[in-house]
Scaffold this active site. Sequence first.
Site, PDB file in Angstrom:
ATOM      1  N   GLY A 141      -8.131  20.331  19.245  1.00 29.28           N
ATOM      2  CA  GLY A 141      -7.792  21.742  19.056  1.00 29.28           C
ATOM      3  C   GLY A 141      -8.226  22.596  20.226  1.00 29.28           C
ATOM      4  O   GLY A 141      -8.576  22.083  21.293  1.00 29.28           O
ATOM      5  N   GLY A 142      -8.253  23.892  20.011  1.00 26.12           N
ATOM      6  CA  GLY A 142      -8.583  24.818  21.081  1.00 26.12           C
ATOM      7  C   GLY A 142     -10.075  24.991  21.317  1.00 26.12           C
ATOM      8  O   GLY A 142     -10.484  25.652  22.264  1.00 26.12           O
ATOM      9  N   LEU A 152       9.396  -8.666 -14.469  1.00 27.86           N
ATOM     10  CA  LEU A 152      10.844  -8.740 -14.635  1.00 27.86           C
ATOM     11  C   LEU A 152      11.442  -9.379 -13.388  1.00 27.86           C
ATOM     12  O   LEU A 152      11.184  -8.913 -12.283  1.00 27.86           O
ATOM     13  CB  LEU A 152      11.412  -7.310 -14.799  1.00 27.86           C
ATOM     14  N   ASP A 153      12.210 -10.458 -13.595  1.00 25.71           N
ATOM     15  CA  ASP A 153      12.937 -11.026 -12.459  1.00 25.71           C
ATOM     16  C   ASP A 153      14.266 -10.298 -12.368  1.00 25.71           C
ATOM     17  O   ASP A 153      15.137 -10.465 -13.231  1.00 25.71           O
ATOM     18  CB  ASP A 153      13.147 -12.538 -12.642  1.00 25.71           C
ATOM     19  N   THR A 154      14.400  -9.495 -11.346  1.00 25.13           N
ATOM     20  CA  THR A 154      15.594  -8.654 -11.236  1.00 25.13           C
ATOM     21  C   THR A 154      16.724  -9.367 -10.503  1.00 25.13           C
ATOM     22  O   THR A 154      17.695  -8.735 -10.102  1.00 25.13           O
ATOM     23  CB  THR A 154      15.242  -7.346 -10.508  1.00 25.13           C
ATOM     24  N   GLN A 202       0.776  -1.243   0.000  1.00 22.17           N
ATOM     25  CA  GLN A 202       0.000   0.000   0.000  1.00 22.17           C
ATOM     26  C   GLN A 202       0.810   1.297   0.000  1.00 22.17           C
ATOM     27  O   GLN A 202       0.486   2.231  -0.747  1.00 22.17           O
ATOM     28  CB  GLN A 202      -0.972   0.016   1.201  1.00 22.17           C
ATOM     29  N   VAL A 212       7.702  -3.532   8.363  1.00 22.34           N
ATOM     30  CA  VAL A 212       6.596  -2.828   9.027  1.00 22.34           C
ATOM     31  C   VAL A 212       5.354  -2.819   8.149  1.00 22.34           C
ATOM     32  O   VAL A 212       5.448  -2.608   6.934  1.00 22.34           O
ATOM     33  CB  VAL A 212       7.013  -1.367   9.362  1.00 22.34           C
ATOM     34  N   TYR A 213       4.214  -3.045   8.771  1.00 15.60           N
ATOM     35  CA  TYR A 213       2.916  -2.848   8.120  1.00 15.60           C
ATOM     36  C   TYR A 213       2.173  -1.708   8.817  1.00 15.60           C
ATOM     37  O   TYR A 213       2.558  -1.274   9.905  1.00 15.60           O
ATOM     38  CB  TYR A 213       2.084  -4.138   8.189  1.00 15.60           C
ATOM     39  N   GLU A 214       1.081  -1.299   8.196  1.00 19.03           N
ATOM     40  CA  GLU A 214       0.292  -0.153   8.649  1.00 19.03           C
ATOM     41  C   GLU A 214       0.143  -0.059  10.174  1.00 19.03           C
ATOM     42  O   GLU A 214       0.501   0.937  10.792  1.00 19.03           O
ATOM     43  CB  GLU A 214      -1.108  -0.226   8.005  1.00 19.03           C
ATOM     44  N   ASP A 222       0.551   3.802   6.019  1.00 24.80           N
ATOM     45  CA  ASP A 222       0.837   3.434   4.631  1.00 24.80           C
ATOM     46  C   ASP A 222       0.560   4.587   3.673  1.00 24.80           C
ATOM     47  O   ASP A 222       1.459   5.148   3.060  1.00 24.80           O
ATOM     48  CB  ASP A 222      -0.044   2.244   4.217  1.00 24.80           C
ATOM     49  N   ASN A 224       9.543   0.215  -1.879  1.00 25.85           N
ATOM     50  CA  ASN A 224       9.250   0.036  -0.447  1.00 25.85           C
ATOM     51  C   ASN A 224       9.455  -1.422  -0.058  1.00 25.85           C
ATOM     52  O   ASN A 224       8.636  -2.041   0.596  1.00 25.85           O
ATOM     53  CB  ASN A 224       7.841   0.525  -0.081  1.00 25.85           C
TER      54      ASN A 224
HETATM   55  N1  COA Z   1      12.386  -9.832  -9.089  1.00 20.47           N
HETATM   56  C1  COA Z   1      13.056 -10.586  -8.199  1.00 20.47           C
HETATM   57  N2  COA Z   1      12.936 -10.432  -6.873  1.00 20.47           N
HETATM   58  C2  COA Z   1      12.118  -9.491  -6.442  1.00 20.47           C
HETATM   59  C3  COA Z   1      11.381  -8.663  -7.318  1.00 20.47           C
HETATM   60  C4  COA Z   1      11.554  -8.864  -8.702  1.00 20.47           C
HETATM   61  N3  COA Z   1      10.903  -8.130  -9.598  1.00 20.47           N
HETATM   62  N4  COA Z   1      10.638  -7.817  -6.569  1.00 20.47           N
HETATM   63  C5  COA Z   1      10.875  -8.094  -5.289  1.00 20.47           C
HETATM   64  N5  COA Z   1      11.772  -9.101  -5.188  1.00 20.47           N
HETATM   65  C6  COA Z   1      12.323  -9.697  -3.990  1.00 20.47           C
HETATM   66  C7  COA Z   1      13.028  -8.708  -3.124  1.00 20.47           C
HETATM   67  O1  COA Z   1      14.300  -8.423  -3.666  1.00 20.47           O
HETATM   68  C8  COA Z   1      13.087  -9.450  -1.806  1.00 20.47           C
HETATM   69  O2  COA Z   1      14.119 -10.407  -1.867  1.00 20.47           O
HETATM   70  P1  COA Z   1      15.186 -10.661  -0.653  1.00 20.47           P
HETATM   71  O3  COA Z   1      14.365 -10.880   0.576  1.00 20.47           O
HETATM   72  O4  COA Z   1      15.922 -11.864  -1.108  1.00 20.47           O
HETATM   73  O5  COA Z   1      16.018  -9.442  -0.537  1.00 20.47           O
HETATM   74  C9  COA Z   1      11.771 -10.239  -1.820  1.00 20.47           C
HETATM   75  O6  COA Z   1      11.268 -10.150  -3.166  1.00 20.47           O
HETATM   76  C10 COA Z   1      10.677  -9.804  -0.901  1.00 20.47           C
HETATM   77  O7  COA Z   1      10.671  -8.417  -0.667  1.00 20.47           O
HETATM   78  P2  COA Z   1      10.173  -7.827   0.728  1.00 20.47           P
HETATM   79  O8  COA Z   1      10.067  -6.366   0.610  1.00 20.47           O
HETATM   80  O9  COA Z   1      11.069  -8.350   1.825  1.00 20.47           O
HETATM   81  O10 COA Z   1       8.706  -8.437   0.860  1.00 20.47           O
HETATM   82  P3  COA Z   1       7.954  -9.079   2.115  1.00 20.47           P
HETATM   83  O11 COA Z   1       6.652  -9.542   1.568  1.00 20.47           O
HETATM   84  O12 COA Z   1       8.757 -10.079   2.850  1.00 20.47           O
HETATM   85  O13 COA Z   1       7.714  -7.835   3.121  1.00 20.47           O
HETATM   86  C11 COA Z   1       6.889  -5.670   3.726  1.00 20.47           C
HETATM   87  C12 COA Z   1       6.677  -6.928   2.877  1.00 20.47           C
HETATM   88  C13 COA Z   1       5.849  -4.651   3.320  1.00 20.47           C
HETATM   89  C14 COA Z   1       6.724  -6.025   5.222  1.00 20.47           C
HETATM   90  C15 COA Z   1       8.301  -5.104   3.471  1.00 20.47           C
HETATM   91  O14 COA Z   1       8.468  -4.926   2.093  1.00 20.47           O
HETATM   92  C16 COA Z   1       8.572  -3.803   4.183  1.00 20.47           C
HETATM   93  O15 COA Z   1       8.796  -3.753   5.403  1.00 20.47           O
HETATM   94  N6  COA Z   1       8.620  -2.716   3.439  1.00 20.47           N
HETATM   95  C17 COA Z   1       8.973  -1.389   3.937  1.00 20.47           C
HETATM   96  C18 COA Z   1       7.869  -0.765   4.757  1.00 20.47           C
HETATM   97  C19 COA Z   1       6.557  -0.721   4.003  1.00 20.47           C
HETATM   98  O16 COA Z   1       6.447  -0.143   2.947  1.00 20.47           O
HETATM   99  N7  COA Z   1       5.542  -1.276   4.658  1.00 20.47           N
HETATM  100  C20 COA Z   1       4.171  -1.068   4.263  1.00 20.47           C
HETATM  101  C21 COA Z   1       3.715  -1.912   3.196  1.00 20.47           C
HETATM  102  S1  COA Z   1       2.079  -1.408   2.853  1.00 20.47           S
END
Ligand code: COA
Length: 415
Positions: free
Chosen positions: A247-248, A72-74, A17, A137-139, A168, A96
């Site tokens: 507020g006031g 795209l697989d980066t 989000q 972190v989530y919301e 978020d 994010n």
């Molecule tokens: N190709 C290949 N790998 C990809 C990719 C792509 N196109 N896009 C994402 N990935 C990989 C990432 O590189 C990561 O790999 P790694 O763990 O080996 O480094 C993996 O996918 C997962 O990414 P991640 O962000 O850790 O996802 P998650 O589902 O485990 O965590 C959150 C989700 C939201 C908790 C986390 O992203 C976070 O804390 N974000 C920052 C705060 C935030 O924005 N929170 C609110 C979300 S609404």
Amino acid sequence: MSKALDGIRILDFTHVQSGPTCTQLLAWLGADVIKVEKAGVGDITRQQLRDIPDVDSLYFTMLNHNKRSITLDTKVPSGQAVLEKLIKRCDVLVENFAPGALDRMGFTWERIQALNPAMIVASVKGFGPGPYEDCKVYENVAQCTGGAASTTGFDDGLPLVTGAQIGDSGTGLNLALGIVAALYQRKTTGRGQKVLAAMQDGVLNLCRIKLRDQQRLARDGVMKEYPQYPHGQFGTAVPRAGNASGGGQPGTIVKCKGWETDPNAYLYFVAQAQVWEAICEVIGKPEWLTDPHFSSPATRLPRLTEIFSAVENWTKTLSKFEAMQRLSEHDIPCGPILSMEELMAEPSLRATGTIVEVEHPTRGPYLSVGNPIKMSDSSTEVTRSPLLGEHTDEVLAELGLTVSEVATLRADKAI
Ligand code: COA
């Protein structure tokens, strides 16, 4: 009509989000937002809270309007080569991921700068530098760690999270502003920069009045506009203040006709000092006008419970809309508690584009929130969210990839 951010290209690595809120806003302002999603998987929210089987969820569609999607697989070399081309071509990279994910992918700030010194790299993270910087972190985690939960709810109840997604979506808005400012600064410096919006910081920023109150409490030991005053106890930390105004001008939520069965038959009422005379007349308490206990804002503070109870005796005889009508005639600030059902049906919100109906090829029509920022020379047409990888071929062609390079990407399962 041109758009404010025409010509700006955003490499959108956001998911869930907070980040998508930011890039959707930039897209509404006219930027070309290319959302990069993991091949075969996509943003996790495409599948979360689905209301129709095999159709992108409302969660996803409502956060990803006006964008293009490429898969795209980066993490595979051929995919990384495409990412390098995208970095060279785009103005802003927004992400994010969990802390460190971009570095682990091999795209450190130094490498991105070497590829494109003008690139702005914008990130949402849960926390800024400090003890929790590596945490996901989530919301609601942000609401709890940013001071909102501790100060929301009632004195005798649990801390509460709010329905507004201040961690978020709120942080996504901060990031969007940071990006636009960095784009502006780049006009003179020619350089990109890192932009960080931490969710804890964003929530705390929105809770500023509670930081104000913490300092007032430390000095005075009491806050006279809080419901704890004058009979309750204050501790050392700002307590939850129920529906008291921050507020006031004192305010609270009062019942209206039908409250026994309708959970939204309530009204927010502000006892604004400027219209105190009108308040006394409207609610049938003209004697308060000459009573020294009620004559000034300061003498009224210990009597707010009595005052709001008299207001409520009056509002309970009217629907929330009737009460608002009557109060507004006297410039008394108030607002009915509007449900999502009522907001969805409100014609004026449709007319201004604050709520929009969008057509989606597999979902059909659905409602979404539109751009809350209205500009006279950059209007917003909300277009549907992209299907997973819908624009992969189109974007690869724009990058000048040959047929055999695209075939290699497919063979590598990189797209
Ligand atoms: N190709 C290949 N790998 C990809 C990719 C792509 N196109 N896009 C994402 N990935 C990989 C990432 O590189 C990561 O790999 P790694 O763990 O080996 O480094 C993996 O996918 C997962 O990414 P991640 O962000 O850790 O996802 P998650 O589902 O485990 O965590 C959150 C989700 C939201 C908790 C986390 O992203 C976070 O804390 N974000 C920052 C705060 C935030 O924005 N929170 C609110 C979300 S609404």
